[in-house]
Design an enzyme around this catalytic site. Structure first.
Site, mmCIF file in Angstrom:
data_model
loop_
_atom_site.group_PDB
_atom_site.id
_atom_site.type_symbol
_atom_site.label_atom_id
_atom_site.label_comp_id
_atom_site.label_asym_id
_atom_site.label_seq_id
_atom_site.Cartn_x
_atom_site.Cartn_y
_atom_site.Cartn_z
ATOM 1 N N GLU A 44 -47.385 -44.805 -44.929
ATOM 2 C CA GLU A 44 -48.225 -43.657 -44.558
ATOM 3 C C GLU A 44 -47.781 -43.089 -43.205
ATOM 4 O O GLU A 44 -47.510 -43.833 -42.270
ATOM 5 C CB GLU A 44 -49.683 -44.118 -44.500
ATOM 6 C CG GLU A 44 -50.676 -43.003 -44.301
ATOM 7 C CD GLU A 44 -52.119 -43.491 -44.321
ATOM 8 O OE1 GLU A 44 -53.018 -42.674 -44.550
ATOM 9 O OE2 GLU A 44 -52.342 -44.704 -44.092
ATOM 10 N N LYS A 118 -53.669 -36.617 -49.715
ATOM 11 C CA LYS A 118 -54.672 -37.677 -49.784
ATOM 12 C C LYS A 118 -56.068 -37.099 -50.000
ATOM 13 O O LYS A 118 -56.521 -36.241 -49.241
ATOM 14 C CB LYS A 118 -54.616 -38.481 -48.485
ATOM 15 C CG LYS A 118 -55.521 -39.690 -48.401
ATOM 16 C CD LYS A 118 -55.227 -40.421 -47.085
ATOM 17 C CE LYS A 118 -56.060 -41.678 -46.918
ATOM 18 N NZ LYS A 118 -55.678 -42.390 -45.670
ATOM 19 N N CYS A 155 -53.135 -44.814 -49.249
ATOM 20 C CA CYS A 155 -53.964 -45.731 -48.472
ATOM 21 C C CYS A 155 -55.397 -45.814 -48.990
ATOM 22 O O CYS A 155 -55.636 -46.389 -50.043
ATOM 23 C CB CYS A 155 -53.912 -45.350 -46.995
ATOM 24 S SG CYS A 155 -54.497 -46.666 -45.889
#
Length: 280
Positions: A44, A118, A155
């Site tokens: 990330e 994300k 994540c």
């Protein structure tokens, strides 16, 4: 029928500056290519520290456009050089005030295929991401690459089963999950959630975590990155919990079809009964 893809991932320590961090990942990618890898993914916001440990406006400086920023362009050159598909997670600025936690996907010929943003943005101690990022608005793309169909889930997304499922419905064979997660917070989930998601959705997952401590907080990123197959089994050894590491593993995509015929989870889904899941 067996269809083996040699895949790679990198878990890295922060070097202290963007230039050396990118250069280090380029060398890992070249080494992966020397070992025969055809696809690689990074952690990330790989070219920056995990600045979300604090809430300070100075850290907007890490953001750049996607795909027209310097890092993605440089990774396109690297993809052409190595002949690998590359998953490139960065801090994206779309326009003033519009920032996203993003991963660009670049094909083996250097062409930009698209991006994933994300969806789920945490806001808890040490992970103050809502200060920086808007929630993703680009759907659940699966990219038709030189190695097959590749998706991305970033994540904190991994805690939400809906996106894993949508990537499977959209045809993913391999999902990269670039992360930055620290020891003590949710370490006991790290080797539970992604294998369970690989099983539930019957594809391969590449789970990538940072490693070490950085200057903006006391998060202890514990590495232990891995590949997991559609049966929930690790492909080779899990990476170190303390050291930087490049993993290169052979993934037999033929196992996906084998498992889907045996377990038939997609056949037995009941979308007609799930409308309650999307009520606010």
């Amino acid at each position: 029928m067996s269809h083996v893809v040699r895949a790679a991932l990198v878990q890295a320590t922060w070097t202290g500056d963007t230039e050396s961090m990118i250069a280090k990942h380029e060398e890992h990618a070249r080494e992966a290519a020397r070992q025969g890898a055809k696809v690689i993914g990074f952690q990330e916001v790989f070219n920056a520290p995990y600045f979300c440990q604090v809430q300070e406006p100075e850290h907007y400086r890490w953001a750049e456009p996607v795909p027209d920023g310097p890092t993605v362009r440089r990774m396109q050159d690297l993809a052409r050089e190595t002949g690998m598909v590359i998953v490139v997670p960065v801090f994206e600025i779309e326009q003033s005030g519009f920032y996203y936690n993003t991963a660009a996907v670049i094909d083996a010929d250097g062409s930009y295929l698209g991006k994933y943003r994300k969806h789920h943005i945490p806001q808890v101690k040490g992970f103050w991401e809502k200060y920086y990022f808007k929630p993703g608005n680009a759907g659940w793309p699966v990219f038709d690459t030189a190695v097959g169909k590749v998706g991305v889930y970033i994540c904190y997304d991994r805690h939400f089963p809906e996106g894993w499922r949508q990537l499977g419905i959209n045809g993913a064979q391999l999902v990269y999950n670039p992360s930055a997660t620290s020891r003590g917070l949710s370490a006991h989930l790290w080797q539970l959630e992604q294998p369970a998601s690989a099983v539930a959705n019957e594809y391969f997952v590449a789970a990538i975590n940072r490693v070490g401590q950085e200057e903006y907080g006391d998060n202890d990123f514990y590495g232990t990155s891995y590949f997991v197959d559609p049966r929930g089994q690790f492909v080779g050894e899990v990476a170190s919990d303390k050291e930087e590491q490049l993993l290169v593993r052979d993934l037999d995509f033929g196992l996906i079809e084998e498992v889907r015929k045996q377990w038939a989870f997609y056949r037995d889904r009941r979308p007609d009964a799930y409308e309650g899941l999307v009520r606010p």
